[in-house]
Scaffold this motif. Structure first.
Motif, PDB file in Angstrom:
ATOM      1  N   GLY A   1       7.785  -4.770   0.681  1.00 50.12           N
ATOM      2  CA  GLY A   1       7.598  -3.471   1.285  1.00 50.12           C
ATOM      3  C   GLY A   1       8.395  -3.278   2.556  1.00 50.12           C
ATOM      4  O   GLY A   1       9.392  -3.957   2.799  1.00 50.12           O
ATOM      5  N   ASN A   2       7.918  -2.333   3.402  1.00 48.33           N
ATOM      6  CA  ASN A   2       8.701  -1.904   4.568  1.00 48.33           C
ATOM      7  C   ASN A   2       8.481  -2.733   5.827  1.00 48.33           C
ATOM      8  O   ASN A   2       9.178  -2.540   6.824  1.00 48.33           O
TER       9      ASN A   2
ATOM     10  N   PHE B   1       0.873  -1.172   0.000  1.00 49.21           N
ATOM     11  CA  PHE B   1       0.000   0.000   0.000  1.00 49.21           C
ATOM     12  C   PHE B   1       0.908   1.218   0.000  1.00 49.21           C
ATOM     13  O   PHE B   1       1.723   1.387   0.902  1.00 49.21           O
ATOM     14  N   CYS B   2       0.766   2.065  -1.019  1.00 51.02           N
ATOM     15  CA  CYS B   2       1.709   3.172  -1.203  1.00 51.02           C
ATOM     16  C   CYS B   2       1.190   4.469  -0.585  1.00 51.02           C
ATOM     17  O   CYS B   2       0.121   4.962  -0.943  1.00 51.02           O
ATOM     18  N   ASN B   3       1.966   5.027   0.331  1.00 50.14           N
ATOM     19  CA  ASN B   3       1.692   6.327   0.970  1.00 50.14           C
ATOM     20  C   ASN B   3       2.801   7.275   0.498  1.00 50.14           C
ATOM     21  O   ASN B   3       3.728   7.576   1.227  1.00 50.14           O
ATOM     22  N   ASP B   4       2.699   7.725  -0.765  1.00 45.03           N
ATOM     23  CA  ASP B   4       3.806   8.401  -1.444  1.00 45.03           C
ATOM     24  C   ASP B   4       4.169   9.737  -0.792  1.00 45.03           C
ATOM     25  O   ASP B   4       3.533  10.761  -1.040  1.00 45.03           O
TER      26      ASP B   4
ATOM     27  N   GLN C   1       9.180   5.605  -3.087  1.00 38.88           N
ATOM     28  CA  GLN C   1      10.092   5.422  -1.957  1.00 38.88           C
ATOM     29  C   GLN C   1       9.865   4.078  -1.271  1.00 38.88           C
ATOM     30  O   GLN C   1       8.726   3.695  -0.994  1.00 38.88           O
ATOM     31  N   GLU C   2      10.962   3.385  -0.996  1.00 39.46           N
ATOM     32  CA  GLU C   2      10.869   2.097  -0.310  1.00 39.46           C
ATOM     33  C   GLU C   2      10.184   2.244   1.044  1.00 39.46           C
ATOM     34  O   GLU C   2       9.403   1.397   1.467  1.00 39.46           O
ATOM     35  N   ASN C   3      10.457   3.338   1.722  1.00 39.46           N
ATOM     36  CA  ASN C   3       9.904   3.578   3.048  1.00 39.46           C
ATOM     37  C   ASN C   3       8.386   3.724   3.033  1.00 39.46           C
ATOM     38  O   ASN C   3       7.724   3.514   4.052  1.00 39.46           O
TER      39      ASN C   3
END
Length: 439
Positions: A336-337, A276-279, A323-325
């Motif tokens: 993912g992280n 899930f991406c939180n860019d 971003q990987e984070n």
């Protein structure tokens, strides 16, 4: 595949005269080759099963192939002929020593989500994202876009065939979902769409949480699904602001919803752990177009985040996470992280654009829910003379999208992913009257 079990009493039709036609091959099991006499006939009666499991006579000279399978237990030949059907080609054969009369029953097979994915046409074109999608733009195939797992295939427009009925909420009501896309590894990403009784439209366009704020607003770190330090402390660097230590309000509530409705149920094992991406990337004002953008990403510094640049001028959504984070997963091995507690998140603004929102009102595409709800995508932190706040994108009640103060209260529609290995168990055709349901 699962078939309808309901049978009707057999009726015999004698008078459909077919000799070596319609896709049937006669194989003789005697030493002498069987030759039909000039006045001999093979009589074939066909019965086709409908959506309700009922059999009706069919007088076509062609046997059904796509979506049907010969019921070998029910089909019979009067004089002992033995029927068979090739599972791949659907060609029907009969072994017989003399002329015979057969009655064939064809069962309607129930297709699965795996069948749909394996057979869907993958479009090579890219839609014009600046135009709202008000029709079923993926009726003849799904659009493609790269994601963090490979090539993703996504629905766009009205999407009348992406309904899934999966799980029950704590009150025992069926939960409905809409498929957003097939991820690059074949898992399925879908958004919660409400609950309600079967065969009524009332269960669509609902929310799991109807009034939830995202976070506190006074610091850039609060655009995060998670953030560094305790809630009341000011962030002093970009790294510290984006450290995944503390849950936002909305993450905590979505986690609690997932725990209450999915964890320790028969449905939990179907859910995949995917990104899930939180860019929170900060590309700077040359990309975002905001002259006051410092790209610092902490404290009260004016900061525009990555998606701002992707909607500057033309709309250019992406499914890869910069971003990987910001790639939120439960396990780091899922790509993912590894910061999540549960494999649940929200839709991204990029997915909203891909689905057909554009920058205008659109009440026709499948993500429209008649009232405003949160995405997972940050817009900016704005330190102005009258407003100081972090902003996250929401989908408006008009179907468009825009930034919203994180302290405001909006609807929440969770997003989960289904494991690829279970897609053959999700049977149906994806319509509102016949959604994909796990068997």
């Amino acid at each position: 595949m699962r078939k309808f079990k309901k049978n009707k009493k057999m009726l015999l039709i004698s008078g459909i005269s077919l000799i070596l036609v319609g896709g049937i091959t006669f194989c003789i099991n005697t030493k002498e080759k069987y030759k039909p006499q000039e006045n001999s006939r093979e009589f074939i009666a066909m019965f086709i099963q409908d959506e309700n499991g009922e059999y009706s006579p069919n007088i076509s000279k062609e046997f059904p192939k796509s979506g049907y399978e010969l019921n070998l237990e029910k089909s019979t030949c009067k004089n002992g002929g033995i029927l068979s059907q090739d599972s791949a080609t659907k060609k029907i054969s009969m072994r017989a020593s003399h002329a015979d009369q057969c009655t064939l029953y064809f069962d309607k097979t129930i297709s699965s989500l795996k069948d749909f994915y394996n057979n869907v046409t993958k479009k090579s074109t890219v839609p014009d994202f600046t135009n709202p999608a008000t029709t079923d733009e993926t009726e003849d195939g799904l659009f493609a876009m790269a994601d963090d797992y490979g090539t993703s295939y996504y629905f766009r427009g009205t999407a009348p065939n992406n309904y899934v009925k999966f799980g029950q909420d704590a009150s025992g009501q069926d939960m409905w979902w809409r498929i957003i896309r097939f991820n690059g590894d074949g898992t399925v990403r879908m958004q919660y769409d409400g609950v309600g009784p079967a065969r009524m439209n009332s269960y669509t366009r609902g929310f799991a949480l109807t009034s939830q704020n995202w976070s506190s607003k006074e610091d850039a770190k609060h655009v995060g699904w998670m953030f560094g330090g305790i809630r009341a402390s000011a962030s002093t660097s970009r790294e510290q602001a984006q450290r995944n230590e503390t849950d936002s309000y909305i993450k905590a509530e979505v986690d609690e919803w997932f725990k209450k409705n999915i964890v320790n149920t028969e449905f939990e094992n179907y859910v995949a752990d995917r990104i899930f991406c939180n860019d929170r990337s900060t590309p700077g004002n040359s990309v975002t177009g905001w002259l006051e953008d410092t790209s610092l990403g902490f404290g009260k510094n004016n900061t525009g985040y990555g998606f701002m640049g992707r909607i500057r001028g033309n709309l250019n959504p992406q499914f890869t996470c910069p971003q990987e984070n910001d790639k939120f997963t439960v396990e780091a091995t899922s790509g993912g992280n590894g910061a999540l507690t549960y494999p649940v998140g929200l839709i991204t603004a990029d997915e909203v654009i891909a689905a057909g929102s554009a920058k205008t009102a659109n009440a026709s595409y499948y993500l429209y829910k008649e009232s405003e709800y949160w995405s997972m995508t940050p817009r900016d932190f704005h330190n102005g003379s009258t407003v100081v706040s972090a902003y996250v994108y929401t989908i408006y009640e008009t179907g468009s999208f825009g930034g919203q103060y994180v302290s405001n209260y909006r609807g929440v529609a969770p997003v989960i992913n289904l494991k690829a290995e279970y897609l053959d168990q999700f049977q149906g055709n994806g319509t509102i009257n016949n959604p994909y349901i796990p068997s």
